[in-house]
Design a protein around this motif. Structure first.
Motif, PDB file in Angstrom:
ATOM      1  N   ASN A 237       0.810  -1.226   0.000  1.00 47.26           N
ATOM      2  CA  ASN A 237       0.000   0.000   0.000  1.00 47.26           C
ATOM      3  C   ASN A 237       0.842   1.274   0.000  1.00 47.26           C
ATOM      4  O   ASN A 237       0.333   2.366  -0.182  1.00 47.26           O
ATOM      5  N   GLN A 313      -9.025  -7.969   6.151  1.00 46.51           N
ATOM      6  CA  GLN A 313      -9.083  -6.529   5.858  1.00 46.51           C
ATOM      7  C   GLN A 313      -7.703  -5.893   6.008  1.00 46.51           C
ATOM      8  O   GLN A 313      -7.296  -5.070   5.183  1.00 46.51           O
ATOM      9  N   GLU A 314      -7.009  -6.291   7.049  1.00 40.09           N
ATOM     10  CA  GLU A 314      -5.651  -5.773   7.283  1.00 40.09           C
ATOM     11  C   GLU A 314      -4.728  -6.177   6.136  1.00 40.09           C
ATOM     12  O   GLU A 314      -3.953  -5.359   5.622  1.00 40.09           O
ATOM     13  N   VAL A 316      -5.595  -7.006   3.037  1.00 44.34           N
ATOM     14  CA  VAL A 316      -6.017  -6.298   1.822  1.00 44.34           C
ATOM     15  C   VAL A 316      -5.467  -4.878   1.830  1.00 44.34           C
ATOM     16  O   VAL A 316      -4.944  -4.369   0.825  1.00 44.34           O
ATOM     17  N   SER A 317      -5.550  -4.237   2.992  1.00 38.73           N
ATOM     18  CA  SER A 317      -5.064  -2.867   3.123  1.00 38.73           C
ATOM     19  C   SER A 317      -3.544  -2.796   2.911  1.00 38.73           C
ATOM     20  O   SER A 317      -3.045  -1.957   2.157  1.00 38.73           O
ATOM     21  N   ASP A 322      -7.345  -1.987  -0.927  1.00 39.55           N
ATOM     22  CA  ASP A 322      -8.621  -1.492  -0.409  1.00 39.55           C
ATOM     23  C   ASP A 322      -9.194  -0.349  -1.239  1.00 39.55           C
ATOM     24  O   ASP A 322     -10.399  -0.128  -1.239  1.00 39.55           O
ATOM     25  N   GLN A 327     -13.236  -6.430  -1.308  1.00 42.34           N
ATOM     26  CA  GLN A 327     -13.920  -6.571  -0.022  1.00 42.34           C
ATOM     27  C   GLN A 327     -13.877  -8.023   0.432  1.00 42.34           C
ATOM     28  O   GLN A 327     -14.581  -8.873  -0.107  1.00 42.34           O
ATOM     29  N   ASP A 356     -17.741  -6.004   9.382  1.00 42.19           N
ATOM     30  CA  ASP A 356     -18.242  -5.301   8.198  1.00 42.19           C
ATOM     31  C   ASP A 356     -18.861  -6.265   7.204  1.00 42.19           C
ATOM     32  O   ASP A 356     -19.831  -5.947   6.527  1.00 42.19           O
TER      33      ASP A 356
END
Length: 807
Positions: A237, A313-314, A316-317, A322, A327, A356
């Motif tokens: 990222n 999520q972590e 993916v970020s 993200d 998702q 989420d």
């Protein structure tokens, strides 16, 4: 080692002792002796003949007895099953003249069949199941100490292969990187990189480019430059993260080793959609715990789903995805129960709290007999519905995910079978988690399956276990001993290595224990609900006061039995389902037999229902009656409280803390516990914990340091251990705090969900990489497994279904 053990006895002056000991065994009523029986018989022999202590412990005969797992007496001969080292056994027949003959596994299974009078030599041979040939083509671990560390072994194996034949393996790595997409969006590398050689060159160019950028430069700002070089999203990222990932890959190409391989593979974005399969019981977020078949597994799966979603999520970020609409989604696949008894188990879709994109998806069973399929069905009766359930669930999952999942995780025998059926059809990585394999919980359950099948249907369950554990790409166990036991006890998976189901089949080799598919990944504890009693700022005063009242003083005959004469005594607390294995009645009897314990403590139990007529579960009804009988027998009125309440997650966390406020202790008295989530919950709350020495607690607790082992079959010794602790606390008030603090530290250092899910996702990626690069041909194994499913499992399931339709 085993033949030498026997030979050493026969060649020494201990030969006469061996003869005498066997003679003593022949006078015993039992013909089939397990390890405990054998050790007791030997202890009695040494006492009767006044043998010195060193003879009992360190003579050749003593060693032979120590390693002997089972003895079967047959026609004057004895059959010795010797387990001189973990995960292996040898079988010998010893004649009356003390001649030794080694027996093959097939002969041992015949001996066991004869023992239960189900051996018919003139009626043709029995079906033999042997999975060993399918493991001959895959790498296996050599050292028993490394069993359960499959991923480390695979990493070493793969990186050594890379080193031996770099061209072929780096070609595989290149092709693997080209695979990755999210929906139709390419990840990692695009068509501008056409070969492994070009990949190496472009990595170096990309590294030169990102080295000139600020370390925290967002990926979006230089995305198009990397795309022109052939690199799509997924590397990181920020410029710093992209650089780190490319450097790891560069190092892996130039000088591969297992640590670099794991570091790289664990960063690859390849898992976005996960299914956790847990079909039986009442699966919900409130109002279900304590119902039949509904306990630790529901807690485990919900906590795992939350933690996995957070970790995905972590990931993916960190991978820089993200901003591209990626998702992650986690679905818990369970059963929809139309007659839901006030729960939400009749809702098709329910969002998991505090997430989420994690959901409970409930799929109904197909309508056969509405009396059965509209209602809760015991996990022992569930088998006829699983195949059609898997077919229906596949359609629902494809609709929810808008495509196939990346990983399917089965839970318990039924969930693992559904996971196999789904992963076979969807061609997705399959992970199994047993929670408990019933075979080792019910003594001789395979030998006497015909007598037990009406009630437990073990023929279906053990067949389902064999199918799922061999089909799985990887298996997660909570402890090492779940796989291969301890030096003096057989592991749960080890019990599937060879066994007989008389007149159904013989399992000559049921599972490869040295396979790298086994990995020890203990669960965590939900830190939002369970935390130390000393964190007063996080505790809800109203919950605390309500539970304080409920535990010690409230009079409510509908859900509380017993009034305490002295509520200020130190509480001994336990919380579990009322079933035979959880053994709360054993704890009540232990308390009843010890007047000294009653003098110092009260016993407080949170356990299911209070009345027989309220329960639909046979075992629970038996235990309710037994508990009342024990209270009456030992006159425990005024000394015991029994709460038949269902608690929310926050209440069950607070209840441990309220007990800790009173400097109480937690006792987990199960006859066998595969792992023991309640032990972690109690320890993290700060409760000194006493737990069964049979199963997982041996690895959670370090005895007398941060908790204590008990033998729940020895009631006097258990009472003494608890009393010893209580006495020490009375003499030294700091002692309770010392054990409490160490218990909390133990959980935080080893048993968090963050540790668990990081490992689980690394495993999913490594095994995905292994399956791709090894081009392992599993089709022959899967065809063999399908034969077992269609020829053994399915006819038995259909017979049970026919029986259900007449209920």
């Amino acid at each position: 080692m085993s033949p030498e053990l026997i030979q050493n006895v026969i060649d020494s002056d201990e030969k006469s002792d061996l003869r005498s000991f066997i003679s003593e065994l022949r006078h015993q009523e039992k013909q089939y002796l397990l390890r405990n029986d054998i050790l007791n018989a030997y202890r009695e022999y040494c006492s009767k003949y006044q043998k010195p202590p060193e003879f009992y412990q360190s003579s050749n005969l003593g060693k032979l007895i120590y390693y002997t797992q089972e003895i079967i007496r047959e026609d004057g001969n004895i059959c010795l099953i010797i387990r001189s080292k973990i995960a292996s056994q040898e079988v010998y027949r010893l004649t009356e003249e003390l001649n030794i003959e080694q027996l093959a596994v097939e002969e041992l299974l015949d001996v066991r069949d004869r023992f239960v009078n189900h051996y018919h030599p003139n009626e043709g041979d029995i079906l033999e199941l042997d999975f060993q040939p399918f493991y001959d083509y895959t790498p296996t671990i050599r050292d028993p100490k490394n069993i359960g560390k499959g991923v480390q072994f695979l990493n070493r194996y793969l990186s050594s292969k890379l080193f031996q034949d770099p061209k072929q393996w780096l070609e595989s790595l290149f092709n693997f990187l080209r695979l990755h997409k999210y929906d139709s969006m390419p990840l990692l590398i695009n068509g501008r990189i056409q070969s492994q050689q070009q990949l190496s060159e472009q990595i170096k160019k990309a590294l030169t480019f990102v080295a000139d950028l600020e370390i925290d430069e967002p990926y979006e700002k230089f995305r198009f430059v990397l795309q022109l070089m052939g690199f799509e999203a997924g590397w990181g990222n920020t410029a710093g993260r992209v650089r780190e990932t490319l450097e790891i890959l560069d190092e892996l190409i130039d000088s591969p080793d297992h640590q670099t391989l794991e570091a790289f593979i664990s960063r690859i974005p390849m898992v976005f959609r996960i299914v956790l399969v847990s079909p039986h019981g009442w699966f919900g977020q409130e109002g279900v715990l304590g119902r039949p078949d509904t306990g630790g597994q529901v807690v485990y799966v919900l906590d795992q789903a939350k933690s996995l979603e957070k970790q995905l999520q972590e990931d993916v970020s960190l991978a820089g995805l993200d901003g591209l609409g990626v998702q992650p989604k986690v679905i818990i696949l369970t059963r929809l129960i139309p007659n839901s008894d006030g729960t939400l188990c009749n809702q098709r879709l329910e969002k998991v709290h505090n997430t989420d994109n994690a959901w409970i998806l409930r799929v109904p069973l197909r309508e056969f007999n509405p009396n059965m399929t509209q209602n809760w069905i015991s996990r022992f009766e569930f088998w006829p519905y699983l195949e059609t359930y898997a077919i229906d669930a596949e359609k629902e999952l494809l609709a929810e995910f808008k495509g196939a999942p990346d990983l399917i995780v089965g839970n318990y025998s039924d969930g693992n079978l559904v996971a196999f059926l789904l992963s076979r059809r969807l061609k997705v990585t399959q992970c199994n988690i047993a929670h408990a394999l019933e075979k080792s919980k019910y003594l001789f359950s395979n030998l006497y399956w015909q007598e037990l099948d009406d009630k437990y249907h073990f023929s279906l369950q053990f067949t389902a276990d064999l199918i799922a554990m061999n089909a799985a790409n990887f298996i997660i166990s909570s402890t090492y001993q779940e796989i291969v036991g301890t030096p003096d006890s057989v592991g749960q998976y080890e019990s599937y290595k060879c066994f007989t189901m008389p007149e159904l089949y013989h399992v000559v080799d049921g599972i490869e224990l040295f396979s790298p598919k086994f990995n020890v990944v203990p669960p965590g504890v939900n830190e939002a609900a369970y935390f130390p009693y000393s964190r007063m700022e996080d505790r809800v005063i109203s919950d605390r006061e309500q539970l304080e009242d409920m535990l010690f003083t409230l009079e409510d005959p509908a859900q509380i039995f017993g009034k305490l004469d002295d509520p200020n005594k130190r509480p001994i607390f336990s919380m579990a389902r009322l079933d035979r294995i959880k053994n709360l009645t054993g704890l009540a009897e232990c308390f009843g037999k010890s007047e000294a314990l009653q003098e110092h403590c009260n016993l407080i139990l949170v356990a299911g229902k209070l009345r027989v007529e309220e329960s639909g579960d046979n075992e629970e009804r038996d235990e309710i009656e037994k508990l009342y009988h024990i209270i009456e027998q030992y006159n425990l009125y005024g000394k015991i409280r029994w709460l038949g309440v269902r608690l929310s997650k926050s209440q069950s966390g607070e209840i441990y803390r309220v007990i800790a406020d009173h400097q109480g202790i937690f006792v987990q008295p199960a006859l066998f516990e595969a792992f023991g989530l309640t032990i972690l919950e109690a320890m993290i709350s700060g409760l000194p914990t006493f737990a069964t020495q049979f199963g997982g607690p041996l690895e959670i607790i370090q005895n007398k340091t941060n908790g204590f082992y008990i033998n729940p079959t020895n009631l006097e010794e258990t009472a003494e251990r608890i009393l010893d602790f209580v006495t020490k606390c009375d003499q030294n008030p700091n002692y309770w705090y010392e054990i409490s603090t160490r218990a909390i530290d133990r959980v935080y250092s080893t048993y968090t969900w963050k540790i668990h899910t990081t490992k689980l996702l690394t495993l999913a990626r490594i095994y995905g990489f292994w399956n791709f690069t090894s081009k392992e041909n599993r089709e022959d194994l899967l065809r063999y497994i399908e034969a077992l499913f269609y020829l053994i499992y399915k006819p038995k399931a259909q017979a049970l279904l026919a029986e259900h339709q007449h209920r």
